[in-house]
Design a protein around this motif. Structure first.
Motif, PDB file in Angstrom:
ATOM      1  N   PHE A  90       0.459   6.090   4.990  1.00  0.00           N
ATOM      2  CA  PHE A  90       1.214   6.600   3.840  1.00  0.00           C
ATOM      3  C   PHE A  90       2.482   5.750   3.731  1.00  0.00           C
ATOM      4  CE2 PHE A  90       3.695   9.736   1.402  1.00  0.00           C
ATOM      5  CZ  PHE A  90       2.730  10.213   0.530  1.00  0.00           C
ATOM      6  N   PRO A  91       2.969   5.498   2.500  1.00  0.00           N
ATOM      7  CA  PRO A  91       4.168   4.655   2.375  1.00  0.00           C
ATOM      8  C   PRO A  91       5.415   5.302   2.983  1.00  0.00           C
ATOM      9  CG  PRO A  91       3.051   4.886   0.258  1.00  0.00           C
ATOM     10  CD  PRO A  91       2.446   5.888   1.197  1.00  0.00           C
ATOM     11  N   PRO A  92       6.368   4.480   3.381  1.00  0.00           N
ATOM     12  CA  PRO A  92       7.645   5.036   3.840  1.00  0.00           C
ATOM     13  C   PRO A  92       8.391   5.656   2.659  1.00  0.00           C
ATOM     14  CG  PRO A  92       7.831   2.665   3.594  1.00  0.00           C
ATOM     15  CD  PRO A  92       6.386   3.012   3.348  1.00  0.00           C
ATOM     16  N   GLN A  93       9.493   6.308   2.953  1.00  0.00           N
ATOM     17  CA  GLN A  93      10.308   6.870   1.873  1.00  0.00           C
ATOM     18  C   GLN A  93      10.808   5.742   0.970  1.00  0.00           C
ATOM     19  OE1 GLN A  93      12.038   8.073   5.324  1.00  0.00           O
ATOM     20  NE2 GLN A  93      12.480  10.160   4.689  1.00  0.00           N
ATOM     21  N   LYS A  94      10.972   6.053  -0.312  1.00  0.00           N
ATOM     22  CA  LYS A  94      11.300   5.035  -1.314  1.00  0.00           C
ATOM     23  C   LYS A  94      12.596   4.283  -0.990  1.00  0.00           C
ATOM     24  CE  LYS A  94       9.895   4.090  -5.806  1.00  0.00           C
ATOM     25  NZ  LYS A  94       8.938   4.445  -6.817  1.00  0.00           N
ATOM     26  N   LYS A  95      13.508   4.926  -0.301  1.00  0.00           N
ATOM     27  CA  LYS A  95      14.781   4.267   0.022  1.00  0.00           C
ATOM     28  C   LYS A  95      14.560   3.055   0.938  1.00  0.00           C
ATOM     29  CE  LYS A  95      15.732   7.491   3.860  1.00  0.00           C
ATOM     30  NZ  LYS A  95      16.545   8.608   4.308  1.00  0.00           N
ATOM     31  N   ARG A  96      13.378   2.962   1.539  1.00  0.00           N
ATOM     32  CA  ARG A  96      13.068   1.845   2.442  1.00  0.00           C
ATOM     33  C   ARG A  96      12.267   0.732   1.766  1.00  0.00           C
ATOM     34  NH1 ARG A  96      14.364   3.863   7.480  1.00  0.00           N
ATOM     35  NH2 ARG A  96      14.279   6.122   7.671  1.00  0.00           N
ATOM     36  N   TRP A  97      11.990   0.866   0.468  1.00  0.00           N
ATOM     37  CA  TRP A  97      11.141  -0.090  -0.229  1.00  0.00           C
ATOM     38  C   TRP A  97      11.910  -1.332  -0.670  1.00  0.00           C
ATOM     39  CZ3 TRP A  97       7.162   2.364  -4.029  1.00  0.00           C
ATOM     40  CH2 TRP A  97       6.438   3.379  -3.364  1.00  0.00           C
ATOM     41  N   SER A  98      11.218  -2.467  -0.633  1.00  0.00           N
ATOM     42  CA  SER A  98      11.769  -3.689  -1.227  1.00  0.00           C
ATOM     43  C   SER A  98      10.955  -4.087  -2.455  1.00  0.00           C
ATOM     44  CB  SER A  98      11.759  -4.833  -0.204  1.00  0.00           C
ATOM     45  OG  SER A  98      10.451  -5.341  -0.029  1.00  0.00           O
ATOM     46  N   MET A  99       9.838  -3.387  -2.706  1.00  0.00           N
ATOM     47  CA  MET A  99       8.990  -3.608  -3.891  1.00  0.00           C
ATOM     48  C   MET A  99       8.135  -2.372  -4.099  1.00  0.00           C
ATOM     49  SD  MET A  99       5.903  -6.050  -2.483  1.00  0.00           S
ATOM     50  CE  MET A  99       5.081  -5.614  -0.935  1.00  0.00           C
ATOM     51  N   ASP A 100       7.530  -2.265  -5.280  1.00  0.00           N
ATOM     52  CA  ASP A 100       6.662  -1.125  -5.589  1.00  0.00           C
ATOM     53  C   ASP A 100       5.214  -1.493  -5.264  1.00  0.00           C
ATOM     54  OD1 ASP A 100       8.712   0.513  -6.451  1.00  0.00           O
ATOM     55  OD2 ASP A 100       8.573  -0.170  -8.524  1.00  0.00           O
ATOM     56  N   PHE A 101       4.900  -1.558  -3.982  1.00  0.00           N
ATOM     57  CA  PHE A 101       3.545  -1.917  -3.559  1.00  0.00           C
ATOM     58  C   PHE A 101       3.377  -1.516  -2.098  1.00  0.00           C
ATOM     59  CE2 PHE A 101      -0.001  -5.079  -2.856  1.00  0.00           C
ATOM     60  CZ  PHE A 101      -0.868  -4.514  -3.773  1.00  0.00           C
ATOM     61  N   TYR A 102       2.202  -1.757  -1.572  1.00  0.00           N
ATOM     62  CA  TYR A 102       1.898  -1.378  -0.199  1.00  0.00           C
ATOM     63  C   TYR A 102       2.675  -2.222   0.807  1.00  0.00           C
ATOM     64  CZ  TYR A 102      -1.706   1.551  -2.139  1.00  0.00           C
ATOM     65  OH  TYR A 102      -2.349   2.542  -2.846  1.00  0.00           O
ATOM     66  N   TYR A 103       3.004  -1.610   1.919  1.00  0.00           N
ATOM     67  CA  TYR A 103       3.817  -2.244   2.977  1.00  0.00           C
ATOM     68  C   TYR A 103       5.115  -2.814   2.389  1.00  0.00           C
ATOM     69  CZ  TYR A 103      -0.725  -1.748   5.142  1.00  0.00           C
ATOM     70  OH  TYR A 103      -1.919  -1.223   5.590  1.00  0.00           O
ATOM     71  N   PRO A 104       5.905  -1.955   1.716  1.00  0.00           N
ATOM     72  CA  PRO A 104       7.097  -2.417   0.992  1.00  0.00           C
ATOM     73  C   PRO A 104       8.348  -2.576   1.854  1.00  0.00           C
ATOM     74  CG  PRO A 104       6.867  -0.064   0.699  1.00  0.00           C
ATOM     75  CD  PRO A 104       5.676  -0.514   1.521  1.00  0.00           C
ATOM     76  N   ASN A 105       8.304  -2.010   3.070  1.00  0.00           N
ATOM     77  CA  ASN A 105       9.490  -2.013   3.922  1.00  0.00           C
ATOM     78  C   ASN A 105       9.678  -3.397   4.547  1.00  0.00           C
ATOM     79  OD1 ASN A 105      11.478  -1.536   5.865  1.00  0.00           O
ATOM     80  ND2 ASN A 105      10.643   0.451   6.456  1.00  0.00           N
ATOM     81  N   LEU A 106      10.860  -3.965   4.404  1.00  0.00           N
ATOM     82  CA  LEU A 106      11.134  -5.275   5.013  1.00  0.00           C
ATOM     83  C   LEU A 106      10.985  -5.227   6.529  1.00  0.00           C
ATOM     84  CD1 LEU A 106      14.123  -6.718   2.976  1.00  0.00           C
ATOM     85  CD2 LEU A 106      11.835  -7.691   3.177  1.00  0.00           C
ATOM     86  N   GLN A 107      11.057  -4.041   7.114  1.00  0.00           N
ATOM     87  CA  GLN A 107      10.903  -3.895   8.556  1.00  0.00           C
ATOM     88  C   GLN A 107       9.430  -3.845   8.978  1.00  0.00           C
ATOM     89  OE1 GLN A 107      13.595  -4.206  10.566  1.00  0.00           O
ATOM     90  NE2 GLN A 107      14.498  -4.650   8.581  1.00  0.00           N
ATOM     91  N   ASN A 108       8.515  -3.909   8.001  1.00  0.00           N
ATOM     92  CA  ASN A 108       7.089  -3.958   8.316  1.00  0.00           C
ATOM     93  C   ASN A 108       6.632  -5.409   8.178  1.00  0.00           C
ATOM     94  OD1 ASN A 108       4.116  -3.873   7.909  1.00  0.00           O
ATOM     95  ND2 ASN A 108       4.440  -1.670   8.055  1.00  0.00           N
TER      96      ASN A 108
END
Length: 195
Positions: A28-46
């Motif tokens: 499941f995606p992380p919380q939106k505050k952790r996103w760098s884009m609107d797509f899968y695996y959006p967290n820069l820490q991933n």
């Protein structure tokens, strides 16, 4: 029920190129505050897109924007479409038991409708789960043994011979070097003829 215990619904559409041969499923995606884009695996820490860049382009930053602050969604989608790789998650709604992105604290409320997804992917012969929670959730939907990390088990889905691959999580919560994680993924891509 407290507000933080209300189910959270999946915010992204499944990415299903019609000719996809591989379906990648996270949890499941992380919380939106952790996103760098609107797509899968959006967290820069991933490190998922770094692993892809490292394997296919010998450049772990290939899918990063020049400022290194977000991933390039268009470049990623174009690549996935060309390679025939579909993306989704095993959970369609969850309850976060803690205010973080950890799979350990996700309670799956509604799982993916795998039958519906595979009907849209007639060429798909392999599914890969990217982490323990995704693997556990998917194994409730299919009849196969638990593959070891980096390996696969075989199963039949409505007369279709398929493989379930189990890959290590690319989250930084699992602190292995990118090169080490990439070895598992690279072997799978080679076996499936995608590399």
């Amino acid at each position: 029920m407290k507000e933080e215990q209300q189910p959270e619904y999946h915010p992204l559409e499944l990415f299903l190129p019609e000719r996809a041969r591989l379906l990648m499923l996270g949890s499941f995606p992380p919380q939106k505050k952790r996103w760098s884009m609107d797509f899968y695996y959006p967290n820069l820490q991933n490190d998922m897109w770094r692993v892809f860049g490292y394997i296919f382009f010998a450049n772990k930053n290939y899918f990063l924007e020049p400022d290194n602050k977000k991933f390039n969604k268009e470049r990623i989608c174009e690549f996935l479409f060309e390679k025939g790789i579909a993306l989704g998650d095993t959970a369609m709604s969850v309850v976060r038991l803690q205010d973080n992105a950890s799979d350990k604290f996700l309670e799956v409320v509604d799982p993916l409708d795998l039958s519906s997804v595979l009907k849209k992917l007639p060429f798909c012969t392999a599914i890969v789960t990217t982490g323990q929670k995704a693997t556990e959730t998917l194994l409730k939907m299919i009849d196969t043994s638990v593959p070891k990390v980096g390996g696969y088990s075989e199963f039949i889905w409505q007369d279709r011979e398929m493989r379930l691959y189990r890959m290590p999580s690319t989250s930084r919560a699992y602190p292995r070097p990118i090169e080490e994680k990439a070895r598992f993924y690279e072997q799978m891509f080679k076996e499936l003829g995608l590399l």
